[in-house]
Write a protein that holds these residues in place. Sequence first.
Motif, short mmCIF file in Angstrom:
data_model
loop_
_atom_site.label_atom_id
_atom_site.label_comp_id
_atom_site.label_asym_id
_atom_site.label_seq_id
_atom_site.Cartn_x
_atom_site.Cartn_y
_atom_site.Cartn_z
N ASN A 111 0.80 -1.22 0.00
CA ASN A 111 0.00 0.00 0.00
C ASN A 111 0.84 1.28 0.00
OD1 ASN A 111 -2.37 -1.49 0.03
ND2 ASN A 111 -2.47 -1.54 2.26
N VAL A 112 2.15 1.15 -0.03
CA VAL A 112 3.04 2.32 -0.04
C VAL A 112 4.05 2.14 -1.16
CG1 VAL A 112 4.70 3.70 1.27
CG2 VAL A 112 2.75 2.65 2.45
N PRO A 113 4.12 3.07 -2.13
CA PRO A 113 5.06 2.93 -3.25
C PRO A 113 6.51 2.87 -2.77
CG PRO A 113 3.44 4.66 -3.69
CD PRO A 113 3.29 4.28 -2.25
N VAL A 114 7.34 2.14 -3.50
CA VAL A 114 8.75 2.02 -3.12
C VAL A 114 9.44 3.39 -3.11
CG1 VAL A 114 9.03 -0.38 -3.83
CG2 VAL A 114 9.37 1.44 -5.50
N GLU A 115 8.96 4.31 -3.96
CA GLU A 115 9.56 5.66 -3.98
C GLU A 115 9.36 6.38 -2.65
OE1 GLU A 115 8.70 4.16 -7.96
OE2 GLU A 115 7.36 4.54 -6.25
N ILE A 116 8.20 6.14 -2.02
CA ILE A 116 7.94 6.75 -0.71
C ILE A 116 8.82 6.10 0.35
CG2 ILE A 116 6.21 7.01 1.09
CD1 ILE A 116 5.78 8.89 -1.23
N ILE A 117 8.98 4.78 0.28
CA ILE A 117 9.88 4.09 1.22
C ILE A 117 11.30 4.65 1.09
CG2 ILE A 117 10.94 1.86 1.80
CD1 ILE A 117 8.29 0.54 1.00
N GLN A 118 11.75 4.83 -0.14
CA GLN A 118 13.09 5.40 -0.36
C GLN A 118 13.19 6.80 0.24
OE1 GLN A 118 13.17 5.07 -4.65
NE2 GLN A 118 14.45 3.22 -4.60
N GLU A 119 12.15 7.59 0.06
CA GLU A 119 12.15 8.96 0.60
C GLU A 119 12.22 8.95 2.12
OE1 GLU A 119 9.36 12.99 0.33
OE2 GLU A 119 9.05 11.34 -1.10
N LEU A 120 11.46 8.05 2.74
CA LEU A 120 11.50 7.94 4.20
C LEU A 120 12.89 7.52 4.69
CD1 LEU A 120 8.06 6.19 4.84
CD2 LEU A 120 8.70 8.49 5.59
N VAL A 121 13.47 6.54 4.04
CA VAL A 121 14.80 6.05 4.43
C VAL A 121 15.84 7.15 4.27
CG1 VAL A 121 16.61 4.39 3.88
CG2 VAL A 121 14.23 3.64 3.98
N GLN A 122 15.74 7.90 3.18
CA GLN A 122 16.69 9.00 2.96
C GLN A 122 16.57 10.08 4.03
OE1 GLN A 122 15.81 10.11 -1.08
NE2 GLN A 122 16.84 8.31 -1.94
N ALA A 123 15.39 10.15 4.66
CA ALA A 123 15.17 11.11 5.74
C ALA A 123 15.50 10.50 7.11
CB ALA A 123 13.72 11.59 5.73
N ASN A 124 16.20 9.36 7.10
CA ASN A 124 16.65 8.67 8.32
C ASN A 124 15.52 8.06 9.14
OD1 ASN A 124 19.47 9.13 7.94
ND2 ASN A 124 19.18 11.24 8.64
N VAL A 125 14.39 7.79 8.50
CA VAL A 125 13.31 7.07 9.17
C VAL A 125 13.59 5.58 9.07
CG1 VAL A 125 10.83 6.54 9.11
CG2 VAL A 125 11.63 8.89 8.66
N LYS A 126 13.39 4.88 10.18
CA LYS A 126 13.53 3.43 10.19
C LYS A 126 12.21 2.82 9.71
CE LYS A 126 17.61 3.74 12.06
NZ LYS A 126 18.82 3.45 11.28
N VAL A 127 12.22 2.22 8.55
CA VAL A 127 11.00 1.67 7.97
C VAL A 127 10.91 0.18 8.29
CG1 VAL A 127 9.73 1.18 5.84
CG2 VAL A 127 10.92 3.37 6.13
N CYS A 128 9.81 -0.20 8.95
CA CYS A 128 9.53 -1.60 9.23
C CYS A 128 8.30 -2.04 8.43
CB CYS A 128 9.26 -1.81 10.72
SG CYS A 128 10.74 -1.88 11.73
N LEU A 129 8.27 -3.30 8.07
CA LEU A 129 7.17 -3.86 7.32
C LEU A 129 6.32 -4.71 8.25
CD1 LEU A 129 9.25 -4.98 4.19
CD2 LEU A 129 8.19 -2.74 4.65
N GLY A 130 5.01 -4.55 8.16
CA GLY A 130 4.14 -5.32 9.03
C GLY A 130 2.69 -5.00 8.80
N HIS A 131 1.81 -5.73 9.48
CA HIS A 131 0.37 -5.61 9.25
C HIS A 131 0.13 -5.59 7.75
CE1 HIS A 131 -1.20 -5.24 13.34
NE2 HIS A 131 -0.07 -4.61 13.62
N SER A 132 0.62 -6.63 7.11
CA SER A 132 0.71 -6.64 5.65
C SER A 132 0.35 -8.00 5.08
CB SER A 132 2.15 -6.27 5.24
OG SER A 132 2.37 -6.51 3.88
N ASN A 133 -0.26 -7.96 3.91
CA ASN A 133 -0.57 -9.18 3.17
C ASN A 133 0.30 -9.27 1.92
OD1 ASN A 133 -2.11 -11.49 3.49
ND2 ASN A 133 -3.76 -10.80 2.16
N ALA A 134 1.46 -8.63 1.97
CA ALA A 134 2.33 -8.54 0.79
C ALA A 134 2.88 -9.90 0.38
CB ALA A 134 3.48 -7.58 1.07
N SER A 135 3.15 -10.04 -0.91
CA SER A 135 3.86 -11.21 -1.41
C SER A 135 5.33 -11.08 -1.09
CB SER A 135 3.69 -11.30 -2.94
OG SER A 135 4.34 -10.20 -3.57
N ASP A 136 6.08 -12.16 -1.28
CA ASP A 136 7.52 -12.07 -1.05
C ASP A 136 8.15 -11.09 -2.05
OD1 ASP A 136 7.06 -13.78 -3.21
OD2 ASP A 136 8.80 -15.03 -2.79
#
Length: 384
Positions: free
Chosen positions: A168-193
Amino acid sequence: MQRFFAKKLCDGNTIKHNQMMTVDDGKIHSIESAQFPGDAIQLSGLVAPGLIDVQVNGGGGVLFNNQPNLDTLITMSRAHQQYGSTAIMPTLITDDLVTMQLAADAVASAIAQNVKGIIGIHFEGPHLSQPKKGIHPTQHIRQISPEEMALFTRKDLGVVCVTLAPENVPVEIIQELVQANVKVCLGHSNASDTQTFAALQAGAQGFTHLFNAMSPLQSREAGMVGAALFDASSYCGLIVDHEHVDMTSCKLAIKCKTHSRIMLVTDAMSHVGSEQIELQFAGMQISRKDNKLTIEGGRLAGSALDMASAVRNCIVDLQCTIQEAIYMASSTPATFLGLQQQKGYLAPGCDADWVVFTDQYYVNATYIAGEQVSAQTIPNIQNN
């Protein structure tokens, strides 16, 4: 200069005997072998690095979502200090934007005022998967907005961790968060591998409460669990209360990821450090029976676990070594949060944060910055 003598000390890697620690201005100045000189403070029990909990929803009878203010943070931190936690990440369950902003302001105030034990904030949601939402309120689960991005990337919140569902979150947004030093965790998710690996490639660093509220490992679909166990570099939170995860699954996770990538977490609700039995949250009643929290229908709703119990459960029930259990509760989360130069170890230059365990791995005392913040307490209700 303060002096502390430990007959037995785990520095984060090894156990040593007859160690003298000197502390100056809240930092460890030196540690060396010595005989008890008589004028030092003697620490009775196993001295270990202070425990670090990256997922704490509440404690001491208060829930962060219900009362997102500075007093709540102080109460939560003190409650968990009784059980060896010298640093916590107050965690906000999925909520509306106003509550998120109030929670962030409270954490910013706590950090500005040097409130002991508060090192950042963990936003668990609201950008999650409806099928794996758990007790997260349906009405607040939503797509990420510029307002939330601005909140997540504030610079006055200490360490910021965000749990999201990568489908539910584009990889570009994840990259932006990481670049801003946010620790991104994955969870509460039905994602495929495949979706999970793409998020890891984008910079996501961890998984929130492994096995719980995520797509499972199956024969023809590895799911998020399979991806988490396969990936060597990511970190996984694990709730070792024997309610959330089967003991064999816990052992499997530690075997696959090793103690340097598994971090013990509590996912604690307000019950820890209090006599509370019933809790109202988002129109739900959360009830405690022994060490289990559930809503109507029997669904798990956070935990009544404390970090000392998580360590004890690993040693007694999972057959982890003392060093491994302590490492997963202290050094691993410190490294995940990028604080390994200050916390998670007892060494010159590190913060003078430690816990003193009894022979049965209950807490004798907790110290933050060389000051005792908690003495021996009655065990959490779950241990009775």
